[in-house]
Design a protein around this motif. Structure first.
Motif, mmCIF file in Angstrom:
data_model
loop_
_atom_site.group_PDB
_atom_site.id
_atom_site.type_symbol
_atom_site.label_atom_id
_atom_site.label_comp_id
_atom_site.label_asym_id
_atom_site.label_seq_id
_atom_site.Cartn_x
_atom_site.Cartn_y
_atom_site.Cartn_z
ATOM 1 N N PHE A 1 -4.655 4.721 -8.094
ATOM 2 C CA PHE A 1 -4.497 4.566 -6.720
ATOM 3 C C PHE A 1 -5.605 3.489 -6.456
ATOM 4 N N CYS B 1 -4.681 -0.277 -5.219
ATOM 5 C CA CYS B 1 -5.337 -1.023 -3.884
ATOM 6 C C CYS B 1 -6.114 -2.074 -4.012
ATOM 7 N N TYR B 2 -7.001 -2.107 -5.249
ATOM 8 C CA TYR B 2 -7.648 -3.258 -5.593
ATOM 9 C C TYR B 2 -6.876 -4.399 -5.995
ATOM 10 N N ASN C 1 -3.912 -4.942 -4.707
ATOM 11 C CA ASN C 1 -2.995 -5.486 -3.405
ATOM 12 C C ASN C 1 -4.175 -6.111 -2.609
ATOM 13 N N TYR C 2 -5.554 -5.812 -2.634
ATOM 14 C CA TYR C 2 -6.383 -6.555 -1.731
ATOM 15 C C TYR C 2 -6.839 -7.741 -2.211
ATOM 16 N N ALA D 1 1.881 1.697 -3.596
ATOM 17 C CA ALA D 1 0.677 2.092 -4.116
ATOM 18 C C ALA D 1 0.591 3.836 -4.100
ATOM 19 N N TYR E 1 0.991 -1.228 0.167
ATOM 20 C CA TYR E 1 -0.100 0.005 0.139
ATOM 21 C C TYR E 1 0.949 1.276 0.052
#
Length: 158
Positions: free
Chosen positions: A135, A139-140, A142-143, A95, A92
């Motif tokens: 961003f 984040c999507y 990474n999650y 990111a 994150y």
């Protein structure tokens, strides 16, 4: 002293040397008066920074410049951190840092090459939209997927 005497003799002959009106830097400038004469040393002033003449925005410009340099150092530190200790915190952080770095970089390109009030507003709106989508996408990723660190490691392993 000789340069001052020669400069005054140049002015008496009706040749006005050109001076930039900036008190920032001074350096010698060779200016030949006639091809057969030797060049005389004059003092030319060159402008090196817009931030010095920004008035009240000078402090904000200086802080922004410092923030850009700090972000660059953080990105340099995140590279080894991502390699040696991949984690969601590093994912994150990457990111956010990559998005902000890209946002500021493209913003400078827009400042240099987009002119006109309407065009500038459209370009800035597009830049904010692009940065937001970038961003959110990182984040999507990474999650819901392996994350930036492991994705780069997977690319290097093949």
């Amino acid at each position: 002293m000789a340069a001052i005497v020669r400069l005054s003799s140049v002015c008496r002959r009706g040749v006005n040397p050109l001076f930039y009106q900036s008190p920032v830097l001074a350096r010698p400038l060779a200016v030949p008066l006639k091809p057969q004469e030797q060049p005389y040393l004059l003092t030319a002033r060159i402008h090196s920074s817009q931030a010095l003449y920004a008035g009240t925005e000078s402090k904000a410009a200086s802080l922004h410049w410092t923030a850009e340099r700090v972000l660059s150092i953080v990105l340099l530190a995140l590279g080894p951190a991502a390699y040696f200790h991949p984690s969601p915190v590093v994912d994150y952080s990457l990111a956010a840092a990559l998005t902000l770095h890209g946002h500021w970089g493209i913003g400078q390109v827009l400042t240099d090459y987009v002119h006109g009030d309407a065009k500038i507003k459209m370009a800035n709106a597009g830049l904010f939209l692009l940065s937001t989508v970038t961003f959110a996408g990182l984040c999507y990723f990474n999650y819901n997927d392996v994350g930036i660190c492991k994705a780069v490691a997977l690319l290097w392993s093949k």
